[in-house]
Enzyme design. Structure first.
Site, PDB file in Angstrom:
ATOM      1  N   HIS A   1       0.838  -1.199   0.000  1.00 20.22           N
ATOM      2  CA  HIS A   1       0.000   0.000   0.000  1.00 20.22           C
ATOM      3  C   HIS A   1       0.875   1.251   0.000  1.00 20.22           C
ATOM      4  O   HIS A   1       2.099   1.179   0.095  1.00 20.22           O
ATOM      5  CB  HIS A   1      -0.964   0.012   1.196  1.00 20.22           C
ATOM      6  CG  HIS A   1      -0.345   0.326   2.512  1.00 20.22           C
ATOM      7  ND1 HIS A   1      -1.077   0.642   3.630  1.00 20.22           N
ATOM      8  CD2 HIS A   1       0.957   0.383   2.912  1.00 20.22           C
ATOM      9  CE1 HIS A   1      -0.262   0.875   4.642  1.00 20.22           C
ATOM     10  NE2 HIS A   1       0.957   0.720   4.247  1.00 20.22           N
TER      11      HIS A   1
ATOM     12  N   CYS B   1       5.436   5.975   4.434  1.00 20.18           N
ATOM     13  CA  CYS B   1       4.229   5.346   3.861  1.00 20.18           C
ATOM     14  C   CYS B   1       3.709   6.114   2.649  1.00 20.18           C
ATOM     15  O   CYS B   1       2.859   5.627   1.915  1.00 20.18           O
ATOM     16  CB  CYS B   1       3.139   5.221   4.916  1.00 20.18           C
ATOM     17  SG  CYS B   1       3.477   3.897   6.078  1.00 20.18           S
TER      18      CYS B   1
ATOM     19  N   HIS C   1       4.946  -0.008  -0.606  1.00 19.41           N
ATOM     20  CA  HIS C   1       5.752  -0.858   0.277  1.00 19.41           C
ATOM     21  C   HIS C   1       4.814  -1.914   0.841  1.00 19.41           C
ATOM     22  O   HIS C   1       3.591  -1.764   0.790  1.00 19.41           O
ATOM     23  CB  HIS C   1       6.400  -0.031   1.390  1.00 19.41           C
ATOM     24  CG  HIS C   1       5.388   0.607   2.291  1.00 19.41           C
ATOM     25  ND1 HIS C   1       4.787   1.796   1.997  1.00 19.41           N
ATOM     26  CD2 HIS C   1       4.842   0.197   3.448  1.00 19.41           C
ATOM     27  CE1 HIS C   1       3.916   2.090   2.946  1.00 19.41           C
ATOM     28  NE2 HIS C   1       3.924   1.130   3.838  1.00 19.41           N
TER      29      HIS C   1
ATOM     30  N   HIS D   1       3.513  -4.977   3.768  1.00 22.52           N
ATOM     31  CA  HIS D   1       3.414  -5.372   5.174  1.00 22.52           C
ATOM     32  C   HIS D   1       3.000  -6.830   5.255  1.00 22.52           C
ATOM     33  O   HIS D   1       2.266  -7.323   4.391  1.00 22.52           O
ATOM     34  CB  HIS D   1       2.354  -4.539   5.908  1.00 22.52           C
ATOM     35  CG  HIS D   1       2.724  -3.113   6.110  1.00 22.52           C
ATOM     36  ND1 HIS D   1       3.621  -2.708   7.069  1.00 22.52           N
ATOM     37  CD2 HIS D   1       2.320  -1.985   5.475  1.00 22.52           C
ATOM     38  CE1 HIS D   1       3.744  -1.395   7.022  1.00 22.52           C
ATOM     39  NE2 HIS D   1       2.967  -0.921   6.048  1.00 22.52           N
TER      40      HIS D   1
ATOM     41  N   ASP E   1      -4.852 -10.869   0.063  1.00 21.76           N
ATOM     42  CA  ASP E   1      -3.490 -11.412   0.069  1.00 21.76           C
ATOM     43  C   ASP E   1      -2.773 -11.162  -1.258  1.00 21.76           C
ATOM     44  O   ASP E   1      -3.324 -11.418  -2.335  1.00 21.76           O
ATOM     45  CB  ASP E   1      -3.537 -12.917   0.351  1.00 21.76           C
ATOM     46  CG  ASP E   1      -2.152 -13.495   0.627  1.00 21.76           C
ATOM     47  OD1 ASP E   1      -1.319 -12.794   1.227  1.00 21.76           O
ATOM     48  OD2 ASP E   1      -1.912 -14.654   0.230  1.00 21.76           O
ATOM     49  N   HIS E   2      -1.542 -10.659  -1.158  1.00 23.80           N
ATOM     50  CA  HIS E   2      -0.693 -10.359  -2.314  1.00 23.80           C
ATOM     51  C   HIS E   2      -1.314  -9.315  -3.245  1.00 23.80           C
ATOM     52  O   HIS E   2      -1.058  -9.324  -4.454  1.00 23.80           O
ATOM     53  CB  HIS E   2      -0.322 -11.637  -3.082  1.00 23.80           C
ATOM     54  CG  HIS E   2       0.730 -12.436  -2.377  1.00 23.80           C
ATOM     55  ND1 HIS E   2       0.466 -13.141  -1.223  1.00 23.80           N
ATOM     56  CD2 HIS E   2       2.040 -12.626  -2.640  1.00 23.80           C
ATOM     57  CE1 HIS E   2       1.581 -13.735  -0.823  1.00 23.80           C
ATOM     58  NE2 HIS E   2       2.556 -13.436  -1.649  1.00 23.80           N
TER      59      HIS E   2
ATOM     60  N   GLU F   1      -0.340  -4.387  11.721  1.00 23.32           N
ATOM     61  CA  GLU F   1       0.365  -3.960  10.518  1.00 23.32           C
ATOM     62  C   GLU F   1       1.860  -4.218  10.679  1.00 23.32           C
ATOM     63  O   GLU F   1       2.551  -4.548   9.723  1.00 23.32           O
ATOM     64  CB  GLU F   1       0.107  -2.475  10.254  1.00 23.32           C
ATOM     65  CG  GLU F   1       0.639  -2.005   8.918  1.00 23.32           C
ATOM     66  CD  GLU F   1       0.159  -0.610   8.601  1.00 23.32           C
ATOM     67  OE1 GLU F   1      -0.705  -0.477   7.721  1.00 23.32           O
ATOM     68  OE2 GLU F   1       0.626   0.341   9.259  1.00 23.32           O
TER      69      GLU F   1
END
Ligand code: NI
Length: 137
Positions: free
Chosen positions: A16, A35, A41, A43, A81-82, A126
């Site tokens: 994100h 961020c 980037h 998490h 996810d991903h 996070e």
């Protein structure tokens, strides 16, 4: 009847970036720091899904944890996810994918599938040290 909370731990990885399109780069960088990186980037998100309800005297369960595991996989992991949250998750097209907004989204995707008598709380990490909780209120 006794009320118990059962918990399921699950996780997903996602990318994100955080920014406010109404602000200039300087203000975005001041507020969101790293961020704000336009290159995104990632998490490793860890979540705890907590369901509170009566223990069924016939099974001894609040609910079937295999069913909860599959529900989380279908409604949350498959959805997030991903993914690049900003670009691939419609709810975040114009909403910052902060840990706060992600935990609300997860709660909203799970709650309708549960028996209404159950209370739901989602805790989303996070990072190992930053996490948010949402229980619908
Ligand atoms: Ni981040």
């Amino acid at each position: 009847m006794e009320i118990v909370t059962v918990n399921r731990h699950a996780h997903f990885n996602a990318a994100h970036r955080l920014y406010n399109p109404d602000w200039d780069d300087e203000r975005n960088e001041a507020v969101f720091g790293k961020c704000f990186n336009p290159k995104y980037h990632g998490h490793n998100y860890e979540m705890i899904v907590s369901v509170t309800g009566p223990v069924d005297p016939e099974t001894g369960y609040v609910l079937d944890m295999k069913w909860l595991k599959d529900l989380i996989a279908e409604r949350v992991e498959d959805y997030l996810d991903h993914k690049n949250l900003n670009e691939e998750v419609p709810e975040f097209a114009e909403l910052n994918p902060t840990v706060e907004n992600i935990v609300i989204l997860i709660w909203k995707r799970l709650k309708p599938a549960l028996n209404p008598e159950f209370k739901l709380k989602v805790t989303l990490f996070e990072t190992p040290r930053n996490f948010a909780e949402y229980n619908g209120s």
